[in-house]
Write an enzyme that holds these catalytic residues in place. Structure first.
Site, PDB file in Angstrom:
ATOM      1  N   HIS A 188       0.792  -1.298   0.090  1.00  0.00           N
ATOM      2  CA  HIS A 188      -0.055   0.226  -0.145  1.00  0.00           C
ATOM      3  C   HIS A 188       0.918   1.220   0.143  1.00  0.00           C
ATOM      4  CE1 HIS A 188      -3.155  -2.784   2.329  1.00  0.00           C
ATOM      5  NE2 HIS A 188      -2.827  -3.096   1.263  1.00  0.00           N
ATOM      6  N   GLN A 189       1.208   1.883  -1.216  1.00  0.00           N
ATOM      7  CA  GLN A 189       1.781   2.978  -1.232  1.00  0.00           C
ATOM      8  C   GLN A 189       0.791   4.284  -1.365  1.00  0.00           C
ATOM      9  OE1 GLN A 189       2.753   0.599  -4.055  1.00  0.00           O
ATOM     10  NE2 GLN A 189       3.648  -0.438  -2.446  1.00  0.00           N
TER      11      GLN A 189
END
Length: 763
Positions: A692-693
């Site tokens: 999850h960036q």
């Protein structure tokens, strides 16, 4: 049947069905002496293990299983893996700076003095001239002791980094390589299997994006122009710049959760949309569930892009559909507290509650989100039972797949076609409204021009974006210049900042403010005997249950979530702390019955993406929250009946659980912590991944607070929008797919309305 599928896959040239390193000539550039040193390291990582060294349970298990017996007896130099193949994977897939470090270390090991420098006095031979041995001539048991020293040698970071990379690449390749029948001997030993049976429904189903796709890798300079014209686009040749100019209303760079939704909304509004995607287009019948080729083909930077300190490895999709193709289907809505924080506290208009909530409902309906499930997989059963025994709440995870879905390989693309990514939903909507998708087409630079004085005064923006230049596949030298009335960048948080910065935008928030939802994992071993859980770790829907240790609410900012991951044997082997060759083989023999739980936090720490380098550091609070999550996860595994549990700390931290007293467990848990600092600089370290960036081009109520405004438009360039996870103002705290799509829905709807107003005003 399997062999026939293999032949058909090769006939189609499908890269997801094969490894591409089995060849006669290599391009890795390692010398024969380097490869000799590499081979000696690999042999020490996976040496033959005497049966006498095994405990009684494992010894009996090995003696009853011919594949397992062969696995423990085998040496890497007798296996299916050759050192030149490992070198080729490393040279072509890994980060160049890391490969340089490996080259230096291997070259030193080819010399006696270099071996003395890196290995110490273990290379001395008092009986034979010249009394010093190079690394490959040292006995196997002494080489193993050298590797144990390297693994903990924080004061020599180059050696540790080189060892980490060699170990990870070698073991990943060892457990993902397949023969002509898509099989490998090691799988039988560790209890892993891949369903390679033919899916007739998938085989005969048409490619849903076919009428809108142009796969540039299959076109030459003349045919690509004609294909573009055939799709209804206006194309002219500019001989001066040696490019084709394409006219459209909107160009969208990226086809994932943000780009797919934006393209659908803009195309539905009547705009002529062109979508650029640097990856390839695959449909369910193409997916093989083979970990090696799928990982290298479907993920950004072959899934080997890491933070600057090597602590976290990034998993980000790079194919038509982006992350929605390889994610774990979790479809959690944006928490109310976060919506309130972004809309009220930060004053970001797009998150106004009524409009944004309605967008989430539309998104969930379009991708078919459900909370129903018929059968849970091995790992989720364990998480649920452990929580129930401890009296902890368990939350059912909504997913964009059906209640019957039981696909454990969705992280390599869903072979059943049941998971509804943007490639089977939003992009289909876009193509049905005449959008065109160019695959293997990399955006190079945004086309920016100075605004005239009057427009600058009205918009407050010095620049205007007129489109983007792009490079199609290597089959044509000509570039593409896509001229558009509006440009939407949706390359993801790791790539969007680079495109904006390299195009000349200077907002200081570009590339900063990265959040990654850092995770750390724990494991528990559940032998089949006397176990309540059927199946194997790699089977079943990936995430169906979760436990909130701390949930986001109005009074608690950081949250801690416990979930189960998808861990193929190659990834498992690459991440396992290497303590010894015997321990490594013991752990891998238990792969199928090893259950994982990871702790994920809403991080306070922030990082940056600059020049292709990702820097990120946890705060002290983040480390404490991760430690709290790890301890709770270990309690859950023990409560569920694990025989042994442990962490991924580099020293192989673990404890036997059979008959354990509560005070002994708590004493062990007090030793569980999150090592601070870089992997290369800590005595004990952990290496993990993150999927999850967020951030890096965040929205802000002012130019000082964000790279783009509260409606997704660049503060610097008119008609330039960002529509992906990089716009999120802070860390989210839950799996972000629904949030990204809902944000993109709101931004693109507003773009469509503005374009309609401009058209009416012009008319």
């Amino acid at each position: 049947m399997v062999g026939e599928k293999r032949k058909r896959g090769e006939k189609r040239g499908n890269p997801l069905l094969r490894w591409s390193v089995k060849q006669e000539s290599f391009t890795h550039g390692f010398s024969r002496s380097d490869l000799q040193a590499l081979s000696a390291i690999c042999e020490a990582i996976m040496p033959p293990v005497p049966l006498l060294s095994l405990d009684l349970d494992m010894k009996l298990k090995v003696l009853r299983n011919d594949a397992l017996l062969s696995f423990f007896k085998s040496s890497s130099d007798q296996s299916h893996v050759r050192p030149d193949e490992v070198a080729e994977v490393m040279a072509t897939k890994a980060m160049p700076v890391t490969v340089k470090v490996v080259r230096i270390v291997l070259r030193l090991l080819t010399f006696r003095l270099g071996t003395l420098l890196l290995c110490g006095f273990v290379c001395l031979d008092k009986k034979n001239w010249p009394f010093l041995l190079k690394f490959s001539d040292i006995s196997l048991d002494k080489r193993e002791k050298v590797l144990q020293k390297w693994s903990t040698q924080w004061y020599n970071p180059l050696v540790r980094i080189a060892f980490m990379m060699i170990k990870a690449i070698f073991l990943f390749y060892y457990f993902t390589w397949t023969n002509e029948n898509s099989e490998t001997p090691a799988w039988d030993a560790i209890g892993y299997s891949v369903n390679l049976g033919e899916n007739e429904d998938m085989e005969h189903r048409e490619r849903p994006l076919e009428k809108g796709i142009i796969e540039t890798a299959k076109e030459d300079e003349m045919s690509i122009k004609q294909r573009l014209i055939n799709k209804g686009l206006i194309v002219t040749e500019d001989k001066e710049s040696d490019s084709y100019k394409i006219e459209c209303d909107a160009v969208v760079v990226g086809s994932g959760c943000g780009g797919g939704v934006a393209a659908a909304n803009l195309a539905k509004s009547g705009l002529r949309v062109v979508i650029l995607e640097k990856g390839n287009y695959f449909v369910p019948r193409d997916y093989s569930a083979l970990e090696g080729p799928s990982t290298f083909e479907l993920f950004e930077a072959h899934s080997l892009l890491m933070t600057h300190d090597g602590r976290f490895r990034f998993m980000a999709g790079s194919t038509v559909g982006g992350g929605s193709v390889v994610n774990w289907a979790a479809s959690l809505k944006t928490p109310d507290a976060i919506i309130n924080e972004w809309s009220v506290d930060r004053g970001i208009a797009i998150f106004a509650r009524e409009e944004y909530t309605a967008a989430m409902e539309r998104v969930c309906k379009r991708i078919g989100v459900t909370e129903k499930i018929i059968k849970e997989g091995f790992q989720n059963q364990i998480l649920r039972k452990g929580c129930e025994k401890l009296g902890l709440d368990v939350t059912v995870v909504p997913r964009n797949s059906s209640e019957k879905h039981y696909c454990g390989s969705c992280s390599f693309g869903c072979r059943t076609g049941d998971k509804r990514g943007t490639d089977s939903t939003w992009l289909v909507d876009a193509v049905n409204n005449n959008a065109v998708i160019l695959t293997q087409c990399r955006a190079e630079k945004l086309i920016l021009a100075d605004n005239d004085a009057q427009t600058r005064k009205q918009s407050g923006r010095k620049k205007i974006c007129l489109g983007v230049t792009a490079c199609p596949s290597n089959r044509t030298r000509k570039k593409l210049q896509i001229n558009a009335k509006v440009t939407v960048v949706a390359c993801g948080s790791l790539m969007t900042p680079g495109l904006l910065a390299s195009s000349g935008l200077r907002n200081p928030n570009i590339g900063r403010g990265l959040h990654i939802h850092p995770i750390l994992m724990v494991w528990g071993y559940f032998p089949e005997k006397n176990s309540d859980f059927n199946g194997a770790a790699h089977e079943g829907e990936i995430v169906t249950s979760l436990h909130y240790v701390f949930e986001i609410d109005s009074t608690t900012t950081p949250n801690i979530t416990l979930e189960t991951p998808a861990i193929g044997p190659g990834t498992f082997a690459a991440l396992i702390p290497w303590v010894s060759g015997s321990d490594m083989k013991n752990r891998l023999a238990k792969y199928a019955r090893t259950s994982h739980i990871f702790a994920m936090i809403r991080d306070e720490g922030v990082g940056e993406v600059k020049g292709g380098l990702v820097k990120y550091r946890l705060t002290k609070a983040d480390e404490e929250n991760l430690a709290i999550g790890l301890k709770q996860a270990l309690r859950i595994l023990v409560a569920a009946g694990a025989e042994e549990v442990g962490t991924y700390r580099s020293d192989g931290q673990r404890i036997k659980c059979k008959g354990i007293k509560e005070e002994d467990l708590e004493a062990f848990l007090r030793t569980v912590n999150v090592p601070a600092g870089a992997v290369s600089m800590s005595k004990h370290w952990t290496h993990s991944f993150t999927a999850h960036q967020m951030g890096c081009c965040r929205m802000g109520a002012t130019e000082k607070e964000g790279a783009i405004d509260g409606y997704g438009e660049s503060w610097e360039a008119q008609d330039l929008y960002v529509c992906d996870a990089s716009v999120l103002p802070t860390a989210l705290g839950v799996n972000p797919m629904i949030t990204i799509q809902s944000t993109a829905y709101c931004i693109s709807n507003r773009i469509a309305m503005l374009m309609e107003k401009k058209k009416k005003k012009k008319d």
